[in-house]
Write a protein that holds these residues in place. Sequence first.
Motif, PDB file in Angstrom:
ATOM      1  N   MET A  80     -22.599  -9.106  15.824  1.00 36.16           N
ATOM      2  CA  MET A  80     -22.954  -7.990  16.699  1.00 36.16           C
ATOM      3  C   MET A  80     -21.713  -7.532  17.452  1.00 36.16           C
ATOM      4  N   SER A  81     -21.609  -6.238  17.695  1.00 39.17           N
ATOM      5  CA  SER A  81     -20.432  -5.689  18.376  1.00 39.17           C
ATOM      6  C   SER A  81     -20.373  -6.186  19.814  1.00 39.17           C
ATOM      7  N   GLU A  82     -19.131  -6.311  20.305  1.00 34.13           N
ATOM      8  CA  GLU A  82     -18.957  -6.807  21.673  1.00 34.13           C
ATOM      9  C   GLU A  82     -19.641  -5.895  22.691  1.00 34.13           C
ATOM     10  N   GLU A  83     -19.519  -4.590  22.496  1.00 33.60           N
ATOM     11  CA  GLU A  83     -20.109  -3.633  23.431  1.00 33.60           C
ATOM     12  C   GLU A  83     -21.622  -3.834  23.542  1.00 33.60           C
ATOM     13  N   GLN A  84     -22.283  -4.015  22.393  1.00 32.68           N
ATOM     14  CA  GLN A  84     -23.727  -4.225  22.390  1.00 32.68           C
ATOM     15  C   GLN A  84     -24.084  -5.568  23.018  1.00 32.68           C
ATOM     16  N   VAL A  85     -23.281  -6.594  22.786  1.00 27.30           N
ATOM     17  CA  VAL A  85     -23.531  -7.925  23.354  1.00 27.30           C
ATOM     18  C   VAL A  85     -23.451  -7.882  24.873  1.00 27.30           C
ATOM     19  N   TYR A  86     -22.416  -7.188  25.407  1.00 29.46           N
ATOM     20  CA  TYR A  86     -22.274  -7.117  26.860  1.00 29.46           C
ATOM     21  C   TYR A  86     -23.424  -6.317  27.486  1.00 29.46           C
ATOM     22  N   TYR A  87     -23.830  -5.257  26.791  1.00 28.42           N
ATOM     23  CA  TYR A  87     -24.934  -4.443  27.306  1.00 28.42           C
ATOM     24  C   TYR A  87     -26.221  -5.272  27.406  1.00 28.42           C
ATOM     25  N   GLN A  88     -26.555  -5.994  26.347  1.00 31.78           N
ATOM     26  CA  GLN A  88     -27.780  -6.796  26.348  1.00 31.78           C
ATOM     27  C   GLN A  88     -27.688  -7.950  27.350  1.00 31.78           C
ATOM     28  N   LEU A  89     -26.495  -8.532  27.490  1.00 31.82           N
ATOM     29  CA  LEU A  89     -26.318  -9.627  28.447  1.00 31.82           C
ATOM     30  C   LEU A  89     -26.597  -9.151  29.874  1.00 31.82           C
ATOM     31  N   GLY A  90     -26.092  -7.971  30.230  1.00 30.26           N
ATOM     32  CA  GLY A  90     -26.345  -7.438  31.567  1.00 30.26           C
ATOM     33  C   GLY A  90     -27.819  -7.175  31.812  1.00 30.26           C
TER      34      GLY A  90
ATOM     35  N   ASP B 225     -25.914 -27.649  38.475  1.00 24.18           N
ATOM     36  CA  ASP B 225     -27.195 -27.147  37.972  1.00 24.18           C
ATOM     37  C   ASP B 225     -27.313 -25.641  38.123  1.00 24.18           C
ATOM     38  N   TYR B 226     -26.717 -25.051  39.155  1.00 25.59           N
ATOM     39  CA  TYR B 226     -26.861 -23.621  39.373  1.00 25.59           C
ATOM     40  C   TYR B 226     -26.193 -22.790  38.278  1.00 25.59           C
ATOM     41  N   LYS B 227     -25.348 -23.409  37.446  1.00 25.89           N
ATOM     42  CA  LYS B 227     -24.705 -22.679  36.351  1.00 25.89           C
ATOM     43  C   LYS B 227     -25.596 -22.572  35.110  1.00 25.89           C
ATOM     44  N   ALA B 228     -26.693 -23.365  35.083  1.00 28.79           N
ATOM     45  CA  ALA B 228     -27.498 -23.457  33.860  1.00 28.79           C
ATOM     46  C   ALA B 228     -28.049 -22.104  33.402  1.00 28.79           C
ATOM     47  N   PRO B 229     -28.662 -21.265  34.267  1.00 26.99           N
ATOM     48  CA  PRO B 229     -29.192 -19.980  33.783  1.00 26.99           C
ATOM     49  C   PRO B 229     -28.120 -19.081  33.173  1.00 26.99           C
ATOM     50  N   LEU B 230     -26.934 -19.032  33.825  1.00 28.11           N
ATOM     51  CA  LEU B 230     -25.859 -18.193  33.291  1.00 28.11           C
ATOM     52  C   LEU B 230     -25.364 -18.721  31.959  1.00 28.11           C
ATOM     53  N   MET B 231     -25.212 -20.049  31.871  1.00 28.68           N
ATOM     54  CA  MET B 231     -24.718 -20.627  30.623  1.00 28.68           C
ATOM     55  C   MET B 231     -25.714 -20.414  29.480  1.00 28.68           C
ATOM     56  N   LYS B 232     -26.963 -20.435  29.787  1.00 21.13           N
ATOM     57  CA  LYS B 232     -27.971 -20.198  28.760  1.00 21.13           C
ATOM     58  C   LYS B 232     -27.823 -18.784  28.183  1.00 21.13           C
ATOM     59  N   GLU B 233     -27.623 -17.790  29.054  1.00 18.76           N
ATOM     60  CA  GLU B 233     -27.461 -16.412  28.589  1.00 18.76           C
ATOM     61  C   GLU B 233     -26.128 -16.216  27.876  1.00 18.76           C
ATOM     62  N   LEU B 234     -25.060 -16.910  28.349  1.00 20.72           N
ATOM     63  CA  LEU B 234     -23.767 -16.825  27.669  1.00 20.72           C
ATOM     64  C   LEU B 234     -23.844 -17.436  26.270  1.00 20.72           C
TER      65      LEU B 234
ATOM     66  N   VAL C  54     -12.179 -11.521  26.160  1.00 19.86           N
ATOM     67  CA  VAL C  54     -13.417 -11.815  26.882  1.00 19.86           C
ATOM     68  C   VAL C  54     -14.341 -12.691  26.062  1.00 19.86           C
ATOM     69  N   LYS C  55     -14.501 -12.392  24.755  1.00 20.42           N
ATOM     70  CA  LYS C  55     -15.428 -13.177  23.947  1.00 20.42           C
ATOM     71  C   LYS C  55     -14.963 -14.631  23.830  1.00 20.42           C
TER      72      LYS C  55
ATOM     73  N   LEU D 214     -15.857 -21.156  28.495  1.00 17.95           N
ATOM     74  CA  LEU D 214     -16.732 -21.534  29.611  1.00 17.95           C
ATOM     75  C   LEU D 214     -17.907 -22.384  29.122  1.00 17.95           C
ATOM     76  N   ILE D 215     -18.488 -22.013  27.988  1.00 17.26           N
ATOM     77  CA  ILE D 215     -19.626 -22.775  27.463  1.00 17.26           C
ATOM     78  C   ILE D 215     -19.176 -24.167  27.039  1.00 17.26           C
ATOM     79  N   GLU D 216     -18.005 -24.246  26.415  1.00 17.43           N
ATOM     80  CA  GLU D 216     -17.502 -25.543  25.962  1.00 17.43           C
ATOM     81  C   GLU D 216     -17.211 -26.458  27.144  1.00 17.43           C
ATOM     82  N   GLU D 217     -16.606 -25.910  28.206  1.00 18.30           N
ATOM     83  CA  GLU D 217     -16.332 -26.714  29.399  1.00 18.30           C
ATOM     84  C   GLU D 217     -17.635 -27.194  30.041  1.00 18.30           C
ATOM     85  N   TYR D 218     -18.610 -26.323  30.081  1.00 11.31           N
ATOM     86  CA  TYR D 218     -19.897 -26.690  30.691  1.00 11.31           C
ATOM     87  C   TYR D 218     -20.574 -27.806  29.892  1.00 11.31           C
TER      88      TYR D 218
END
Length: 459
Positions: free
Chosen positions: A369-379, A349-358, A316-317, A323-327
């Motif tokens: 940072m641990s993956e679990e904590q990263v996914y939690y904060q991202l949500g 353009d509609y992908k910009a907010p998601l890509m910013k958070e990714l 997943v990471k 995805l960020i590199e392709e964008y």
Amino acid sequence: MRWINGGIYGLIFILFLVWVLSLKKQETELSGYVRYIKKHGSVILLLLLVNSISFGMTFWKEQGQIYIKKDGYGGSEKQVDFLLEKEETKEEVSLTVHPRTLTKKELEAKWQEAFSYLEEHIKGENESLSNVNKNLDFSLDYEEYPFDLEVQPEDYGLMDSEGNLRNESSVLLEAGYDENDLKKGIPTRVTVSLWYGEECDRKVYELLIFPKEESEMEKQFSKASDYLKQQEQDALYQEGFAVSPNVEGVQITRTDQSRVTPFEILVIGGLLIGLLLLRERENVKNEEKRRREQLLRCYPWFVNELVLLLGAGMQVKNIFFVLIEEYENEKKRQKEETNRVIKKSHMEDYKAPLMKELNVARRSLKLGMSEEQVYYQLGRRLKLPCYIKLMTLLEQNVRKGAKGITEAFEQEELAALEERKNLAKRYGEEASTKLLGPMILLLLVVMCMIMIPAFLSFA
């Protein structure tokens, strides 16, 4: 009335009986109405007391003479209602009771008292009636003296019927009095009449009126006013005239023309600031709404990419990095191909907010940072329920392994596609609603084009 009291007694008896029986049973065995009656036993007792008083009053009769008190001197008429009864016959009678009337002797005495009262109070704040430069006081205690008061000044140019003087120096000089008259005082008379019905008694008071004592400020304002009048008189045969903006230290400003005052500027500025703050707040809300809509549009694509890349065996990471590199590569390609920027910017353009958070999540992973904590904060940053659910699945993937994660993502993909269809329908409905405004305007234009020539032809 006794029939009504009897019916109420019957109702009270039934309620009392229900209340007594309810005391012997448990709350759970009683219906809603019975429980309500059980809780309000005091109301039943109060109703019994009120009804008993009402029933007892039906037997009460007037005993002895009926005394009717009249209003005092100067009072008003009042209506007194009586009920005439004999055997089964009844009749209601209304009697007009007039206030007490003075006898001739009492009237003469009251007149003397009233004039004595006036002589004490008529001077108001003046030293005496021989030195009057302030308003007179013709008030009368009408409860004590039941008379209609009429004041008739000899010269209404000096005083009105309320006792208010017109004794400013400028006014007296304009009326034709000279400086000598102002120094000696202006003699005049005032006739006071006291009416009692058709009868009347009058008395004449001699007054000596002097100019009103003016403060230094009032004198300065008076001079400024005289200056304006003099300027107007001097320019009687001219097209116009000019006045100084400052006379005797008094600032002169023209107020009959529309002019914005400093206070109005302050109020308008405050309103503009308030509107700007509201606009800024509304812009923040609109930006948040726009971000939410973009994230909702991007969600089906994001889930589809996760399903495809997870199915290919990618972590997943690493999917986030891809995805960020392709964008970013797509953005660079758009900048290089100027003719395609306009066409593709709206799609991407509609992908910009998601890509910013990714991108934030990617930096957090690089920092350790641990993956679990990263996914939690991202949500929590994305805030939307669908993303929170998706990040929860990714957290479970980290804790429990990849078993069953593919099936869960496939179900989420189907739900996302269905949501995308619903979103497209909603956008279509909103677009049709927005078209109503232009359509109504076009209808009004067409109606004007038809009706105006028709009305003109009739004219």
